[in-house]
Design a protein around this motif. Sequence first.
Motif, mmCIF file in Angstrom:
data_model
loop_
_atom_site.group_PDB
_atom_site.id
_atom_site.type_symbol
_atom_site.label_atom_id
_atom_site.label_comp_id
_atom_site.label_asym_id
_atom_site.label_seq_id
_atom_site.Cartn_x
_atom_site.Cartn_y
_atom_site.Cartn_z
ATOM 1 N N ASP A 59 0.818 -1.210 0.000
ATOM 2 C CA ASP A 59 0.000 0.000 0.000
ATOM 3 C C ASP A 59 0.854 1.263 0.000
ATOM 4 N N GLU A 60 2.175 1.102 0.017
ATOM 5 C CA GLU A 60 3.049 2.249 0.204
ATOM 6 C C GLU A 60 2.881 3.291 -0.896
ATOM 7 N N GLY A 61 2.757 2.837 -2.139
ATOM 8 C CA GLY A 61 2.591 3.783 -3.241
ATOM 9 C C GLY A 61 1.289 4.554 -3.151
ATOM 10 N N ASN A 65 0.638 8.559 -2.555
ATOM 11 C CA ASN A 65 -0.192 9.243 -3.542
ATOM 12 C C ASN A 65 -1.482 9.792 -2.926
ATOM 13 N N LYS A 66 -1.579 9.647 -1.581
ATOM 14 C CA LYS A 66 -2.727 10.162 -0.831
ATOM 15 C C LYS A 66 -4.050 9.508 -1.253
ATOM 16 N N GLY A 67 -3.966 8.225 -1.574
ATOM 17 C CA GLY A 67 -5.164 7.468 -1.913
ATOM 18 C C GLY A 67 -5.674 6.679 -0.719
ATOM 19 N N SER A 179 2.113 5.454 -6.404
ATOM 20 C CA SER A 179 1.210 4.777 -7.334
ATOM 21 C C SER A 179 0.757 5.701 -8.461
ATOM 22 N N GLY A 180 1.283 6.922 -8.497
ATOM 23 C CA GLY A 180 0.940 7.857 -9.558
ATOM 24 C C GLY A 180 2.104 8.246 -10.443
ATOM 25 N N THR A 181 3.254 7.566 -10.282
ATOM 26 C CA THR A 181 4.464 7.990 -10.999
ATOM 27 C C THR A 181 5.085 6.916 -11.879
ATOM 28 N N MET A 182 4.512 5.699 -11.881
ATOM 29 C CA MET A 182 5.222 4.542 -12.454
ATOM 30 C C MET A 182 5.627 4.731 -13.903
ATOM 31 N N PHE A 183 4.727 5.311 -14.707
ATOM 32 C CA PHE A 183 5.011 5.350 -16.141
ATOM 33 C C PHE A 183 6.009 6.454 -16.490
ATOM 34 N N ARG A 184 6.085 7.478 -15.660
ATOM 35 C CA ARG A 184 7.179 8.446 -15.831
ATOM 36 C C ARG A 184 8.513 7.775 -15.472
#
Length: 336
Positions: A59-61, A65-67, A179-184
């Motif tokens: 759950d760390e990502g 990511n404030k989810g 969890s919001g940066t993977m594709f960058r």
Amino acid sequence: MEKHQYAAPDMSGWQGRIDSTENYAAFRWHQWMKGWDLRQAAAPQPGKLGIALVGFCCDEGIKRNKGREGASLGPLSIRKELANVPCAFSQDVTLVDAGNILCQDGDLVASQNALAEAVSRIRRAGFFPIVLGGGHETALGHYRGQAAALRETYGKAELGIINFDAHFDLRPLPESGSSGTMFRQIAQDAAALDEAFKYFCLGIQRSSNTLELFNEAKRRGVQYVLAGEVAARKDDDVIDRLDAFMQDTEHIHLTLCADVVSSAFAPGVSSAQPMGLQPEDILKFLKHILRSNKVVGFDIAEVSPRFDRDNATSRLAMVLIFGVVDALCRLKGLAR
């Protein structure tokens, strides 16, 4: 993999209805599933088609990511739903549970590296990996494992990404990933190794991505389909765009964030989408992509039992995974 980052498969969880102990046509996955401890030197034989499940209990990502946290229990919940799925394939198909990658200390980088190592090991043994998330940071570890395996074989990873997601996940990472940066991060990996970054995202929500993220997608040559375009039944156009993308790459990493689905069908996610995609549309496009025979692995992320209702989201994940396996079996003439 470090001991604290990996847990061997717990096969006691694979149980369910038994209609017969001898007639294979009546078998369910829990009767056919074998355990594989990835730390052991010997790997099982994949047969004509080997499918390996591995969990990413993290759950760390999402936290960064404030989810809404809770997806770390997704792998357990999805496995429970998969246990009673029928063995709709021949006995030439091998199913293995390869255990879980853990993130107990908040060290996301180490956990993603451990997942990459696990995926690479699974691929080298001849199995098709299905990764059960966890937050969608799952995709980075999965991609890196696939890329490493391809580089070992071909010297370079020609690996396109098709992502079912409401979000681009191309956010800046000034300090660490989420969890919001993977594709960058994947784009940065590719640039560092002089490899192409090929990314297609299906299900994007205008209300869930800033204008800067659309600009970033344009700068990086990202192709995408808006959720509204799918809802408008522009199927032929979507298929044509997918085909053009797949024609331009040798291998495909297929990844799905459960928040791409309408919350009517997937309430148990980190970021619910009331106007998300319909499951039937997702399954239709998944099967079309798999028929290309270029997909090397699949992951499903952000199934969060904490927010689920009657296990609806976990059951949806089960149906999608069953559809993926069925499509792979049909490609090899192993479906029954």
